[in-house]
Design an enzyme around this catalytic site. Structure first.
Site, PDB file in Angstrom:
ATOM      1  N   ALA A 125       0.836  -1.212   0.000  1.00 36.17           N
ATOM      2  CA  ALA A 125       0.000   0.000   0.000  1.00 36.17           C
ATOM      3  C   ALA A 125       0.867   1.257   0.000  1.00 36.17           C
ATOM      4  O   ALA A 125       1.353   1.687   1.052  1.00 36.17           O
ATOM      5  CB  ALA A 125      -0.936  -0.018   1.211  1.00 36.17           C
ATOM      6  N   GLY A 130      -4.304  11.383  -2.467  1.00 36.87           N
ATOM      7  CA  GLY A 130      -3.597  12.616  -2.858  1.00 36.87           C
ATOM      8  C   GLY A 130      -2.198  12.419  -3.389  1.00 36.87           C
ATOM      9  O   GLY A 130      -1.510  13.392  -3.704  1.00 36.87           O
ATOM     10  N   ALA A 131      -1.704  11.186  -3.474  1.00 37.16           N
ATOM     11  CA  ALA A 131      -0.312  10.983  -3.899  1.00 37.16           C
ATOM     12  C   ALA A 131      -0.093   9.603  -4.495  1.00 37.16           C
ATOM     13  O   ALA A 131      -0.340   8.592  -3.833  1.00 37.16           O
ATOM     14  CB  ALA A 131       0.635  11.179  -2.716  1.00 37.16           C
ATOM     15  N   SER A 133       2.379   8.980  -8.019  1.00 34.08           N
ATOM     16  CA  SER A 133       3.753   9.075  -8.533  1.00 34.08           C
ATOM     17  C   SER A 133       4.660   9.769  -7.520  1.00 34.08           C
ATOM     18  O   SER A 133       5.820   9.389  -7.343  1.00 34.08           O
ATOM     19  CB  SER A 133       3.779   9.895  -9.823  1.00 34.08           C
ATOM     20  OG  SER A 133       2.898   9.364 -10.767  1.00 34.08           O
ATOM     21  N   ALA A 179      12.070  12.102   1.793  1.00 33.62           N
ATOM     22  CA  ALA A 179      12.231  10.678   1.446  1.00 33.62           C
ATOM     23  C   ALA A 179      12.841   9.893   2.610  1.00 33.62           C
ATOM     24  O   ALA A 179      12.511   8.723   2.822  1.00 33.62           O
ATOM     25  CB  ALA A 179      13.101  10.541   0.211  1.00 33.62           C
ATOM     26  N   GLU A 245       9.593  -5.039 -10.072  1.00 28.57           N
ATOM     27  CA  GLU A 245       8.173  -4.839 -10.372  1.00 28.57           C
ATOM     28  C   GLU A 245       8.008  -4.338 -11.813  1.00 28.57           C
ATOM     29  O   GLU A 245       7.089  -4.732 -12.532  1.00 28.57           O
ATOM     30  CB  GLU A 245       7.606  -3.817  -9.383  1.00 28.57           C
ATOM     31  CG  GLU A 245       6.112  -3.631  -9.518  1.00 28.57           C
ATOM     32  CD  GLU A 245       5.540  -2.657  -8.484  1.00 28.57           C
ATOM     33  OE1 GLU A 245       6.260  -2.281  -7.536  1.00 28.57           O
ATOM     34  OE2 GLU A 245       4.378  -2.265  -8.647  1.00 28.57           O
ATOM     35  N   ARG A 271     -11.230 -14.827 -41.634  1.00 27.02           N
ATOM     36  CA  ARG A 271     -12.205 -13.788 -42.005  1.00 27.02           C
ATOM     37  C   ARG A 271     -12.080 -13.459 -43.495  1.00 27.02           C
ATOM     38  O   ARG A 271     -10.985 -13.160 -43.979  1.00 27.02           O
ATOM     39  CB  ARG A 271     -11.925 -12.534 -41.162  1.00 27.02           C
ATOM     40  CG  ARG A 271     -12.804 -11.359 -41.465  1.00 27.02           C
ATOM     41  CD  ARG A 271     -14.187 -11.554 -40.919  1.00 27.02           C
ATOM     42  NE  ARG A 271     -15.035 -10.396 -41.161  1.00 27.02           N
ATOM     43  CZ  ARG A 271     -16.347 -10.407 -41.024  1.00 27.02           C
ATOM     44  NH1 ARG A 271     -16.968 -11.509 -40.623  1.00 27.02           N
ATOM     45  NH2 ARG A 271     -17.045  -9.323 -41.241  1.00 27.02           N
ATOM     46  N   GLN A 282      -2.748  -6.468 -48.047  1.00 25.89           N
ATOM     47  CA  GLN A 282      -1.415  -5.959 -47.695  1.00 25.89           C
ATOM     48  C   GLN A 282      -1.415  -5.220 -46.344  1.00 25.89           C
ATOM     49  O   GLN A 282      -0.489  -5.348 -45.557  1.00 25.89           O
ATOM     50  CB  GLN A 282      -0.909  -5.030 -48.794  1.00 25.89           C
ATOM     51  CG  GLN A 282       0.556  -4.706 -48.602  1.00 25.89           C
ATOM     52  CD  GLN A 282       1.058  -3.727 -49.643  1.00 25.89           C
ATOM     53  OE1 GLN A 282       0.467  -2.676 -49.866  1.00 25.89           O
ATOM     54  NE2 GLN A 282       2.143  -4.087 -50.299  1.00 25.89           N
ATOM     55  N   THR A 368       4.358   5.370 -13.599  1.00 26.41           N
ATOM     56  CA  THR A 368       3.790   5.659 -14.926  1.00 26.41           C
ATOM     57  C   THR A 368       4.920   5.758 -15.955  1.00 26.41           C
ATOM     58  O   THR A 368       6.081   5.982 -15.602  1.00 26.41           O
ATOM     59  CB  THR A 368       3.009   6.998 -14.925  1.00 26.41           C
ATOM     60  OG1 THR A 368       3.942   8.064 -14.703  1.00 26.41           O
ATOM     61  CG2 THR A 368       1.926   7.026 -13.862  1.00 26.41           C
TER      62      THR A 368
END
Ligand SMILES: Cc1cc2nc3c(=O)[nH]c(=O)nc-3n(C[C@H](O)[C@H](O)[C@H](O)COP(=O)(O)OP(=O)(O)OC[C@H]3O[C@@H](n4cnc5c(N)ncnc54)[C@H](O)[C@@H]3O)c2cc1C
Length: 385
Positions: A125, A130-131, A133, A179, A245, A271, A282, A368
């Site tokens: 999690a 609100g956050a 990235s 951080a 990941e 088809r 083509q 992203t």
């Protein structure tokens, strides 16, 4: 992953076993699970018995003793077969490795075998309303109170969120430190009060996969559940594990691309349009050739990523390149394959339509694609110093 150079007899056997399990245990339930937006709890135990959980975790912790490729084969095959409900790539591919790499020996002994048996279902999690990235913008806090952390906050879009009973929660242990004030704390939900699950969210695709909101209201967790031996390691731990990941996401995208091409080759060959097979036109031939080229380039890039991951030498830029390039390519390929199906490509009874729904998230998840490019650009800038 059919004819990839990294496949060997052992991985092929594993893929075939996984495929059989998905065919018999997941696919027949897919529509029902899509309606309930979540798999049945028992499937986790069955997946454990079938050896599909924690395949890349050492046997001494109850895992399969395999490596990254064992996991990649299991996750890619599941995506390819369009039975995405079981959130195993988060459970085994991500959270199990946080526990293996950062938990204490006794916690590994306690949690990993239960995860491998499906007794514990895991989630990670990070994201909040609100956050996303901007991980440093999270507001969930873990305040120390004696031998406990007291967690307050809300998380959203959490895979396995409505089922998970072992959740790695990313929280601020020191909001003044940016951080360096971020830590990961393991919440065993069966053992705490003040934890609440919100809505299971309705999504564009991956309908049978559980994605939920989580709320933490003064949740008290023993300080021993901090991952790592000191506070403030969370951001570094995330950065370290995110490469894995990202490569997993790219592998899953590659498998979806492969399935889309296979479906489209079959469809266009049968088809008839204007008295000829669609495949003989083509445009169809050129478009399929472009798709196959993108798939082949993806495989080549991922071969490199997989071998560097196994050696422990994969750098963040290369993982980011693989993640954005392969998932973008997958989006283009699947979109083209829908177009080649005509109206059938928009009908959910055709696998290509379901692939179209499912792969859109690959460009958003695991960082992203814009963030991936930002990471690569940051590395480029270092050349100027
Ligand atoms: C199906 C699903 C499952 C998920 N599972 C999990 C999970 O298990 N655990 C978890 O923690 N999260 C999970 N997420 C959340 C996911 O990781 C986030 O949605 C993702 O990181 C993006 O964050 P955001 O949604 O807040 O978007 P934002 O960060 O608000 O981004 C919005 C847009 O702004 C762009 N942007 C942001 N920053 C920059 C920048 N610096 N430069 C240029 N562009 C920028 C983004 O690229 C994007 O296009 C899941 C999401 C989904 C949809």
């Amino acid at each position: 992953m059919g004819n990839s150079v990294w496949m060997n007899d052992e991985l092929e056997t594993l893929r075939d076993n996984a495929r059989r399990f998905y065919q018999t245990e997941l696919l027949p339930n897919e529509d029902r699970w899509a309606k309930q937006q979540c798999v049945d709890r028992e499937i986790w135990y069955k997946a454990g018995e079938a050896g599909l959980l924690c395949a890349g975790i050492p046997e001494e912790y109850g895992g399969g003793g395999g490596d990254f490729l064992h996991e990649a084969v299991i996750f890619a095959e599941q995506a390819r077969m369009l039975c995405s409900g079981l959130g195993n790539s988060v459970h085994s591919g991500i959270v199990a490795h946080y526990i293996k790499n950062f938990a204490s020996e006794s916690q590994k002994q306690e949690w990993l075998p239960k995860m491998a048996r499906g007794e514990l279902v895991a989630a990670l999690a990070i994201t909040e309303p609100g956050a996303g990235s901007d991980v440093q913008g999270i507001r969930t806090q873990a305040r120390k109170d004696g031998d406990y952390y007291v967690i307050d906050g809300a998380k959203t879009y959490i895979t396995n969120g409505s089922t998970a009973n072992l959740i790695c929660v990313v929280a601020k242990t020191d909001p003044s430190q940016g951080a360096k004030g971020i830590s990961i704390i393991v919440v065993e939900t069966d053992k705490v009060e003040g934890f609440r699950r919100g809505r299971t969210l309705s999504k564009v695709g991956l309908h049978s996969q559980d994605t939920a909101e989580l709320f933490f209201d003064e949740v008290r967790v023993p300080c021993a559940n901090l991952l790592g031996d000191q506070e403030g390691q969370g951001f570094k731990q995330l950065m370290k594990e995110l490469n894995r990941e990202r490569v997993i996401t790219a592998f899953v995208s590659m498998a979806c691309m492969e399935r889309a091409i296979e479906e489209t080759l079959n469809f266009t060959s049968t088809r008839q349009v204007f008295g000829k097979s669609l495949l003989s036109m083509q445009n169809s031939r050129f478009k399929l050739a472009e798709c196959e080229t993108k798939l082949t380039l993806s495989k080549t890039l991922l071969e490199r990523c997989a071998s560097e991951l196994l050696e422990g030498s994969l750098d963040g830029s290369t993982a980011a390149m693989a993640k954005w390039w392969v998932t973008d390519a997958c989006g283009e390929v699947v979109d083209e394959c829908v177009q080649l199906h005509g109206g059938a490509g928009y009908m959910l009874e055709y696998p290509v339509a379901r692939l179209y729904q499912n792969v859109r998230i690959h460009r958003i998840l695991a960082g992203t694609n814009e963030i991936m490019k930002e990471l690569i650009a940051r590395d480029l800038e270092k050349r100027l110093r």
